[in-house]
Design an enzyme around this catalytic site. Structure first.
Site, PDB file in Angstrom:
ATOM      1  CD  GLU A 137      41.873  38.031  36.758  1.00 18.21           C
ATOM      2  OE1 GLU A 137      40.690  38.349  36.917  1.00 18.21           O
ATOM      3  OE2 GLU A 137      42.814  38.839  36.877  1.00 18.21           O
ATOM      4  CB  THR A 165      38.365  42.054  37.352  1.00 22.29           C
ATOM      5  OG1 THR A 165      39.562  41.337  37.536  1.00 22.29           O
ATOM      6  CG2 THR A 165      37.371  41.204  36.601  1.00 22.29           C
ATOM      7  CG  HIS A 178      44.037  37.040  40.237  1.00 17.90           C
ATOM      8  ND1 HIS A 178      44.965  37.493  41.157  1.00 17.90           N
ATOM      9  CD2 HIS A 178      43.202  38.072  39.999  1.00 17.90           C
ATOM     10  CE1 HIS A 178      44.672  38.748  41.457  1.00 17.90           C
ATOM     11  NE2 HIS A 178      43.616  39.124  40.765  1.00 17.90           N
TER      12      HIS A 178
HETATM   13  C1  GP9 Z   1      38.161  39.053  41.972  1.00 24.76           C
HETATM   14  C2  GP9 Z   1      38.622  38.920  40.578  1.00 24.76           C
HETATM   15  C3  GP9 Z   1      40.026  39.399  40.414  1.00 24.76           C
HETATM   16  O1  GP9 Z   1      36.853  38.698  42.209  1.00 24.76           O
HETATM   17  O2  GP9 Z   1      37.741  39.485  39.689  1.00 24.76           O
HETATM   18  O3  GP9 Z   1      40.122  40.738  40.529  1.00 24.76           O
HETATM   19  P1  GP9 Z   1      41.376  41.579  39.993  1.00 24.76           P
HETATM   20  O4  GP9 Z   1      42.401  41.584  41.074  1.00 24.76           O
HETATM   21  O5  GP9 Z   1      41.885  40.930  38.760  1.00 24.76           O
HETATM   22  O6  GP9 Z   1      40.802  42.892  39.740  1.00 24.76           O
HETATM   23 MN    MN Z   2      41.274  40.555  36.779  1.00 22.35          MN
END
Ligand code: GP9
Ligand code: MN
Length: 613
Positions: free
Chosen positions: A249, A291, A406
């Site tokens: 992430e 993501t 995140h």
């Molecule tokens: C949510 C995670 C984060 O399930 O994959 O999403 P993002 O905001 O980075 O797209």
């Molecule tokens: Mn992400």
């Protein structure tokens, strides 16, 4: 007779359904409320739809109006009830794609008896009450309504909707453009406004699809260079091995080998780089779907869309994704992620892409202590995934999506293993602490993978999904990088994300080839000894000497071996001095064309024509 009394019957119907919807949202759906504004939104969200909806009743002739109001209330209640039954089974809300995905509806069909309770009759109890009250003389559903009065009621509904959408946008910016989380959408918009929104999205894409023809498909699909250049030394080197692909992430390349007060931010990744093929000039190519866009790129080698998340807008298209190709080669496929399954519409899209299993939040033991921000922290996530991984039929393709690093980058003090970066920008400062946490999670995962016996027989790929620090933080990032300022050239360079391809037994090597997420599919297929030649893909094998180094970012900027093109300026690498635009010109057309072709494939659902052949 005042207008107020004239509207009394409709107001009563609205009121009853409004309260019912609110009660249902509290009792039948699990919608976590984080703060007061969300509760307000949840309470008021049925109102705008109901007012606009009931304007329809005023088009009926006055003597029939009583019956129309009751029927309309019934239909509303029925849709609400359908959502409740669906939610009991899937912990998710109905969407148009889901209704058309026969597997979903089939699943629920078998167990519908267990999902419907006798007490559900209470759902419709208010209708009897309404029917009784509408007979009372004071309520007068049969009075004639002038067009002006009708318009006023409609305007009233629109006004409430406007206030409502403004509050929803304050609560979650970009809610409608990015449509990331169905739960948040329903919570903010209300079930019915959400259905309307979903219908709008779907009709738009159905329209584009209907307009596309076999001829478009022939034209575009033939133009695409299905480049299958390989590296003969590496082709098939991992034949029959498990493939584990880990999405890191928000991890950008600049954290690699970075130190704060003499402490490495990514000690494990720095080591991993030495024992893997480690790509230093690798770019994310994601757009608004973040993501999910990176997942789309990896599995399809197509570009995500210029607007919205393709996971949300085109989940019913025909694709030829990694799980499907691998399945034809004897692989089982699964995704692991510690957040709710409807986030980014993953539950629906994964079925389309051909995944056999999706281990979402509900497969994990989640407590207040082991979660932060969006969901399960990376350490328990990996820890709890190991037994599931061990149980998968082999060979498998497993994608694991980490989450802790995140925005807004929160981690509790005991797990903060590095000092925040000393700068007056909380986001940038904290970012390093969650990157450090994710690094440790990965270290433990590799350790557990070895213990489990899976390691030797697996290829592990680790890549950053997209940027974590947006352009708004340029000042702090300039400080981090020891630069006076961040230029447009630097901004493109900042879109680099680390990529590791770790093959046990193979020596590590640092590779400077320019590439992007779009290249992973052909690269990985080739490592597994699977031909990518019949597949439509825009990427090329990163290991091949004929690899196409033109790496196009979703905003149209691009990077080649020697140049970076962004904001209509051509820069020369590595220092980023602007140069004669003619240098970039040969690539400009190609970059634009690639994005355009990929968009047309998705909007027109053109791969369906290939499959028909
Ligand atoms: C949510 C995670 C984060 O399930 O994959 O999403 P993002 O905001 O980075 O797209
Ligand atoms: Mn992400």
């Amino acid at each position: 007779m005042t207008a107020k009394t004239k509207h009394a019957a409709i107001f009563l119907a609205i009121f009853l359904l409004w309260i019912k919807t609110y009660i249902v949202s509290k009792v039948s759906f699990t919608l976590p409320i984080d703060h007061f504004l969300q509760e307000i939104l949840l309470f008021f969200n049925p109102l705008s739809f109901l007012v606009i909806y009931f304007c329809i009743a005023y088009f009926s002739s006055p003597p029939k109006r009583r019956r129309v109001i009751i029927w309309m209330s019934f239909i509303y209640s029925l849709i609400l009830y359908a959502n409740v039954v669906y939610y009991r089974f899937f912990t998710d809300f109905l969407t148009i794609p889901v209704l058309f995905q026969t597997k979903n509806v089939g699943d629920i069909g078998n167990s519908v008896y267990e999902l419907v309770y006798v007490t559900d009759i209470l759902f419709f109890a208010d209708l009897i009450f309404l029917a009784y009250l509408l007979k009372k003389p004071g309520l007068q559903p049969h009075l004639s309504i002038t067009p002006i009065e009708r318009r006023k009621l409609f305007a009233f509904g629109i006004a409430i909707l406007a206030v409502h959408l403004t509050l929803a946008e304050i609560n979650r910016p970009q809610l409608l453009t990015r449509t990331f989380d169905r739960e948040i959408l329903v919570k903010s918009l209300g079930t019915f406004n959400y259905h309307l929104y979903d219908i709008m999205l779907q009709s738009k894409s159905s329209m584009q699809k209907a307009l596309a023809s076999n001829i478009d498909a022939e034209e575009i699909l033939h133009k695409i260079n299905k480049d299958t250049a390989k590296n003969p030394e590496l082709y098939g080197i991992a034949k029959g091995k498990n493939l584990i692909v880990i999405s890191l992430e928000s991890t950008q390349s600049f954290v690699m080998n970075y130190e704060i007060n003499g402490e490495e931010v990514t000690p494990f990744l720095n080591d991993l780089a030495k024992s893997s093929y480690y790509f230093t000039d690798f770019y994310h190519q994601t757009g608004q779907g973040k993501t999910s866009d990176s997942e789309f790129l990896v599995d399809n080698s197509l570009y995500p869309l210029p607007r919205g998340a393709v996971f949300q807008t085109h989940p019913l298209n025909e694709y030829n994704a990694m799980p499907e190709i691998l399945k034809a080669n004897g692989y089982y496929s699964a995704v692991f992620h510690g957040n709710n399954k409807s986030f980014w519409n993953r539950d629906v899209m994964y079925k389309t892409l051909g995944y056999d299993q999706f281990f979402s939040e509900e497969f994990y033991k989640i407590t207040d202590e082991n979660t932060v921000n969006y969901g399960l922290k990376d350490i328990p996530f990996f820890e709890q995934s190991i037994p599931y991984l061990k149980d998968l039929p082999q060979p498998f393709y497993a994608r694991m999506i980490t989450l802790t690093n995140h925005h807004p980058y929160l981690i509790n003090e005991e797990e903060q293993w590095i000092e925040p970066y000393p700068v007056d920008d909380g986001t940038v400062s904290r970012y390093f602490t969650t990157v450090r946490y994710a690094d440790e999670a990965l270290r433990q995962f590799f350790h557990d993978l070895k213990e489990s016996g899976l390691y030797e027989n697996s290829v592990v790929v680790v890549y950053g999904d997209h940027y974590g620090i947006s352009e708004r933080h340029q000042e702090a990032i300039a400080d981090v990088l020891g630069k006076a300022s961040i230029t447009a050239y630097n901004q493109v360079e900042l879109q680099r994300v680390p990529l590791f391809i770790h093959i046990p037994g193979k020596k590590g090597k640092e590779i400077e080839t320019v590439g992007g997420q779009i290249d992973l599919k052909p690269t990985l297929l080739h490592l597994l000894g699977i031909e990518a030649k019949d597949d439509v893909h825009f990427g090329t094998d990163l290991f091949s000497k004929d690899h196409n180094e033109l790496t196009v970012l979703r905003n149209g900027s691009f990077v080649t071996e020697d140049f970076v093109y962004t904001s209509e300026t051509c820069y020369i690498k590595p220092f980023g001095a602007p140069i004669d635009p003619l240098k970039c010109e040969p690539f400009m057309e190609k970059a634009k064309e690639e994005l355009d072709q990929s968009d047309r494939i998705i909007y027109g659902d053109l791969l369906r024509f290939l499959k028909q052949k």
